[in-house]
Design a protein around this motif. Structure first.
Motif, PDB file in Angstrom:
ATOM      1  N   MET A  52     -16.361  -0.108  -7.523  1.00  0.00           N
ATOM      2  CA  MET A  52     -15.482  -1.535  -7.120  1.00  0.00           C
ATOM      3  C   MET A  52     -14.053  -1.126  -7.570  1.00  0.00           C
ATOM      4  SD  MET A  52     -14.648  -4.388  -5.852  1.00  0.00           S
ATOM      5  CE  MET A  52     -16.132  -5.805  -6.097  1.00  0.00           C
ATOM      6  N   LYS A  73      -3.671 -10.461 -11.360  1.00  0.00           N
ATOM      7  CA  LYS A  73      -3.795  -9.174 -11.412  1.00  0.00           C
ATOM      8  C   LYS A  73      -6.021  -9.481 -11.958  1.00  0.00           C
ATOM      9  CE  LYS A  73       0.041  -7.012 -13.882  1.00  0.00           C
ATOM     10  NZ  LYS A  73       0.376  -6.926 -15.380  1.00  0.00           N
ATOM     11  N   GLU A  92       1.171 -11.163  -6.995  1.00  0.00           N
ATOM     12  CA  GLU A  92      -0.307 -10.934  -7.452  1.00  0.00           C
ATOM     13  C   GLU A  92      -0.702 -11.453  -8.321  1.00  0.00           C
ATOM     14  OE1 GLU A  92      -0.828  -6.272  -6.607  1.00  0.00           O
ATOM     15  OE2 GLU A  92      -0.638  -6.204  -8.217  1.00  0.00           O
ATOM     16  N   GLN A 136      -2.677   2.196  -3.450  1.00  0.00           N
ATOM     17  CA  GLN A 136      -2.351   1.853  -4.566  1.00  0.00           C
ATOM     18  C   GLN A 136      -1.811   2.863  -5.116  1.00  0.00           C
ATOM     19  OE1 GLN A 136      -4.137  -1.859  -6.445  1.00  0.00           O
ATOM     20  NE2 GLN A 136      -4.259  -2.610  -4.743  1.00  0.00           N
ATOM     21  N   HIS A 190      -7.242  -3.436 -13.855  1.00  0.00           N
ATOM     22  CA  HIS A 190      -7.233  -4.800 -13.620  1.00  0.00           C
ATOM     23  C   HIS A 190      -9.564  -4.676 -13.625  1.00  0.00           C
ATOM     24  CE1 HIS A 190      -3.314  -5.110 -11.965  1.00  0.00           C
ATOM     25  NE2 HIS A 190      -3.584  -4.845 -12.710  1.00  0.00           N
ATOM     26  N   GLN A 191      -9.328  -4.214 -12.350  1.00  0.00           N
ATOM     27  CA  GLN A 191     -11.014  -3.857 -12.653  1.00  0.00           C
ATOM     28  C   GLN A 191     -12.249  -3.134 -13.974  1.00  0.00           C
ATOM     29  OE1 GLN A 191     -12.036  -5.321  -9.881  1.00  0.00           O
ATOM     30  NE2 GLN A 191     -14.611  -5.513 -10.697  1.00  0.00           N
ATOM     31  N   LYS A 210     -12.660   1.798  -5.293  1.00  0.00           N
ATOM     32  CA  LYS A 210     -12.642   1.217  -3.720  1.00  0.00           C
ATOM     33  C   LYS A 210     -11.146   0.494  -3.727  1.00  0.00           C
ATOM     34  CE  LYS A 210     -17.262   1.317  -2.413  1.00  0.00           C
ATOM     35  NZ  LYS A 210     -18.242   0.207  -2.149  1.00  0.00           N
ATOM     36  N   ARG A 211     -10.644  -0.417  -4.871  1.00  0.00           N
ATOM     37  CA  ARG A 211     -10.077  -1.247  -4.666  1.00  0.00           C
ATOM     38  C   ARG A 211      -8.891  -0.625  -5.289  1.00  0.00           C
ATOM     39  NH1 ARG A 211     -10.447  -5.948  -9.157  1.00  0.00           N
ATOM     40  NH2 ARG A 211      -8.295  -6.838  -8.794  1.00  0.00           N
ATOM     41  N   ARG A 266      -2.475  -0.510 -11.655  1.00  0.00           N
ATOM     42  CA  ARG A 266      -2.674  -1.692 -10.604  1.00  0.00           C
ATOM     43  C   ARG A 266      -3.857  -1.889 -10.385  1.00  0.00           C
ATOM     44  NH1 ARG A 266       0.004  -3.205  -8.388  1.00  0.00           N
ATOM     45  NH2 ARG A 266      -0.508  -3.170  -6.247  1.00  0.00           N
ATOM     46  N   ALA A 267      -4.842  -1.739  -9.420  1.00  0.00           N
ATOM     47  CA  ALA A 267      -5.846  -2.646  -9.761  1.00  0.00           C
ATOM     48  C   ALA A 267      -7.186  -2.256 -10.313  1.00  0.00           C
ATOM     49  CB  ALA A 267      -6.569  -2.723  -7.875  1.00  0.00           C
ATOM     50  N   ARG A 311      -7.496  -7.005   1.960  1.00  0.00           N
ATOM     51  CA  ARG A 311      -5.961  -6.939   2.232  1.00  0.00           C
ATOM     52  C   ARG A 311      -5.908  -8.495   2.750  1.00  0.00           C
ATOM     53  NH1 ARG A 311      -2.593  -4.559   4.996  1.00  0.00           N
ATOM     54  NH2 ARG A 311      -1.055  -4.644   2.940  1.00  0.00           N
ATOM     55  N   GLU A 350       0.721  -1.267   0.184  1.00  0.00           N
ATOM     56  CA  GLU A 350      -0.030   0.102   0.223  1.00  0.00           C
ATOM     57  C   GLU A 350       0.842   1.454  -0.107  1.00  0.00           C
ATOM     58  OE1 GLU A 350      -2.438  -0.459   3.443  1.00  0.00           O
ATOM     59  OE2 GLU A 350      -4.245  -0.907   2.114  1.00  0.00           O
ATOM     60  N   ALA A 367     -11.384  -8.887  -5.914  1.00  0.00           N
ATOM     61  CA  ALA A 367     -11.627  -7.428  -5.826  1.00  0.00           C
ATOM     62  C   ALA A 367     -11.836  -7.465  -4.166  1.00  0.00           C
ATOM     63  CB  ALA A 367     -12.857  -7.105  -6.344  1.00  0.00           C
ATOM     64  N   ASP A 422      -8.317  -7.529  -2.533  1.00  0.00           N
ATOM     65  CA  ASP A 422      -7.311  -6.645  -2.310  1.00  0.00           C
ATOM     66  C   ASP A 422      -8.304  -5.573  -1.450  1.00  0.00           C
ATOM     67  OD1 ASP A 422      -5.893  -5.832  -4.117  1.00  0.00           O
ATOM     68  OD2 ASP A 422      -7.036  -4.961  -6.153  1.00  0.00           O
ATOM     69  N   MET A 423      -9.679  -5.514  -0.981  1.00  0.00           N
ATOM     70  CA  MET A 423     -10.241  -4.727  -0.824  1.00  0.00           C
ATOM     71  C   MET A 423      -9.667  -5.008   0.841  1.00  0.00           C
ATOM     72  SD  MET A 423     -13.928  -3.203  -2.263  1.00  0.00           S
ATOM     73  CE  MET A 423     -14.095  -5.055  -2.184  1.00  0.00           C
TER      74      MET A 423
END
Lengths: 476, 144
Positions: free
Chosen positions: A186, B120, B118, A194, A242-243, A189-190, A238-239, B82, A134, B76, B79-80
């Motif tokens: 979402m 992805k 990780e 990051q 991907h999302q 939030k992810r 990063r996330a 952890r 993080e 997801a 990730d949120m």
């Protein structure tokens, strides 16, 4: 790949002419040796891309191409919205705007070498890397919207970097057309913590030195001299990125059915550029690009802090920031006219030739710096975009070495600790958050980046300018 | 070539990694597939019982897409929160293509073992959900 399936159509250029439902030819730019090693799936995927509506000229693969998701990795395709052209998730990928930036340090190898261990340790502790890492920046979804609109410009406005940096980032650090409303909660939030993290897999932060110069004039324009030390940062959105990919596979999957676009592979799902779904995806991609640009900008700031502390004489100046998973609107000559095209580059680097107005004035004569990441044990390269590349591939070139073996094969062959010990023996210091990751990323698991770059140069996609050798590497 | 561990395994893919789960029910195959994916992040699960749990639900348009959506939903949540998930209590509606239930695991800060890499996202490459030789198999390639 069976080379007999292809027709040679130029120096390091191979083609499958239109057949079946292909609308344009499929073209691969590679040497004979690279073609022979290339996965046959590349050709199959390229032929699928060639059948999509509105594609212009050809579906293309770069010399480092391999089997991807819908598009091959190393795939390039341009679509004309005026001809029903489409935008596809597979043409952008899951790590939107993954890319590399390289910074000059103003130091020579000799000046850095005695501090290398200390630098590697300090970078490893200052730059969040690896699973679950993080960053120090916490962003609520509303605050994150500012990042998605502002990109690297947002980061600079918050003190992460210098305003001169922006001149040397594609889109001057801020991709237009971004609309955070097109990105899911979402995804936001992810991304909460990051921004300013490296990630894992093939992402890295590397201290390198210029080992050889091939084009003195372009090297001089880029500020590169033999033995000069540079820092390269390879990571993406990063996330959040991907999302975006995950969300829009579903959206464009439904759209492809709605608009009766035949899809041969699920990740090739697409929507007309001029449709609600297509417009929405493009806005989300623009957000992903800005997120990646902001991320690399914040990481640059962290690297500068480390150098300021340990080598205060250093002046970290950005050469350029390139993205290699994008869809961008660009003007190109096609069929004797200037056209506004949506150029998809999946694992391919934009490589604009001399004279393009998008380039900073300092590079307009030399062409765009094209940064090609290698492995932690071999080399990386800086190339320059060429006029012939603009004609052949919409100004696109390769993006890296490309894997020669799977991650599982690499794990069977190498142990992370041994890989790091061997590299240390060669004078390359590696700090890795994961020994598994280090084994998977062993230099031997990749193709020879020099072969890829030589093929790119010989095909006229971009010109070789300089070779960089690794000194120290931080892996996620 | 594949490496099997109690109903789940990873398999070869050129640049990334394939994950496969098996089970006597669809639910077991989905849960095993999720373990295969998290085994990339966490080589060996801690011996202590899971310490965190989250509700999980997702829908899609066919069974393969549901398996991909399921893995992406877990990524997801991981990730949120952890966290890494290992135990799953789920129900699958094969008509509506929906998964509902919970995922349990450990927060990253509580895991002492070194972490892997990780993941992805789960992709449609080699995605398959099928009943063969008396068991359910669910698989796809994940991007790492």
């Amino acid at each position: 790949m069976d080379i007999k399936l292809l027709k040679e159509c130029g120096e390091n250029c191979w083609e499958i002419p239109c057949q079946g439902d292909m609308r344009v030819p499929a073209r691969i730019f590679a040497s004979r040796a690279l073609i022979k090693e290339m996965d046959s799936k590349v050709l199959e995927q390229l032929m699928n891309v060639a059948s999509l509506p509105g594609i212009v000229k050809a579906a293309m693969a770069m010399p480092d191409a391999h089997w991807g998701y819908g598009f091959p990795i190393g795939g390039v395709a341009a679509f004309d919205p005026a001809e029903g052209g489409v935008i596809s998730v597979g043409g952008v990928g899951y790590d939107v705007s993954c890319g590399v930036r390289t910074l000059l340090t103003g130091l020579t190898r000799e000046e850095v070498v005695s501090k290398l261990e200390e630098l590697a340790d300090a970078l490893f502790s200052s730059v969040p890397a690896g699973v679950g890492s993080e960053g120090a920046i916490k962003l609520s979804p509303a605050k994150l919207d500012e990042v998605l609109v502002g990109g690297a410009m947002w980061a600079v406005s918050r003190g992460y970097g210098e305003s001169e940096d922006l001149e040397y980032v594609e889109e001057r650090g801020c991709m237009p057309g971004a609309d955070p409303a097109a990105v899911s909660d979402m995804a936001k939030k992810r991304q909460h913590r990051q921004v300013g993290t490296l990630g894992s897999g093939n992402h890295y932060l590397e201290i390198q030195y210029v080992d050889e110069i091939y084009d003195r004039s372009a090297a001089s324009a880029f500020g590169l001299e033999e033995q000069a030390v540079v820092v390269s940062i390879h990571c993406g959105s990063r996330a959040l990125g991907h999302q975006i990919g995950t969300d829009y596979i579903q959206v464009l999957g439904r759209a492809a059915r709605k608009y009766n676009i035949p899809i041969k592979e699920k990740e090739l799902v697409c929507a007309p550029i001029e449709s609600d779904e297509g417009r929405s995806y493009f806005k989300a991609v623009a957000c992903g690009i800005n997120c990646a640009l902001a991320n690399r900008q914040v990481l640059t700031h962290l690297v500068r802090q480390v150098f300021d502390r340990l080598l205060p004489k250093a002046q970290l100046q950005l050469i350029y920031d390139v993205s290699h998973n994008t869809c961008k609107v660009e003007e190109h000559e096609a069929g004797g006219a200037k056209r506004r095209l949506f150029v998809h580059r999946k694992g391919a680097t934009r490589a604009f030739g001399p004279g393009r107005s998008e380039l900073p004035p300092r590079y307009r004569e030399a062409g765009q710096p094209v940064i090609i990441g290698g492995t932690m044990g071999t080399a990386s390269y800086i190339l320059a975009g060429s006029a012939s590349g603009e004609e052949l591939t919409w100004g696109s070139a390769c993006h890296g070495a490309g894997r020669a073996m799977s991650r599982r094969q690499a794990l069977k062959r190498w142990k992370g600790k041994k890989v790091l010990a061997e590299l240390a023996h060669q004078g390359i210091i590696v700090r890795s958050a994961s020994m598994r990751g280090a084994a998977e990323e062993a230099p031997g698991a990749y193709k020879d980046v020099s072969q890829v770059v030589d093929a790119t140069h010989a095909a006229g996609l971009a010109r070789k300018v300089a070779r960089l050798r690794p000194l120290a590497c931080v892996k996620g | 070539m594949s490496r099997e561990r109690r109903g789940f395994e990873t398999f070869e893919h050129g640049a990334d990694i394939g994950v496969r789960g098996r089970g006597s029910t669809l639910e077991e195959a989905f849960a095993s597939g999720a373990r295969a994916m998290f085994s990339i992040v966490l080589e060996s699960p801690p011996s202590c019982p899971p310490s965190c749990s989250v509700p999980v639900s997702c829908t899609s348009f066919d069974m393969e897409a549901l398996f991909v959506a399921w893995l992406n939903e877990l990524l997801a949540q991981a990730d949120m929160e952890r966290a890494v998930f290992w135990e799953f209590a789920i129900e699958i509606d094969p008509v509506e293509f929906a998964v509902q239930g919970s995922a349990s695991g450990w927060r990253l800060d509580d895991i002492e073992a070194e972490l892997g890499v990780e993941v992805k996202g789960a992709t449609f490459t080699l995605a398959k959900v099928e009943h063969m030789d008396g068991e359910w198999v669910a698989q796809c390639v994940v991007d790492v």
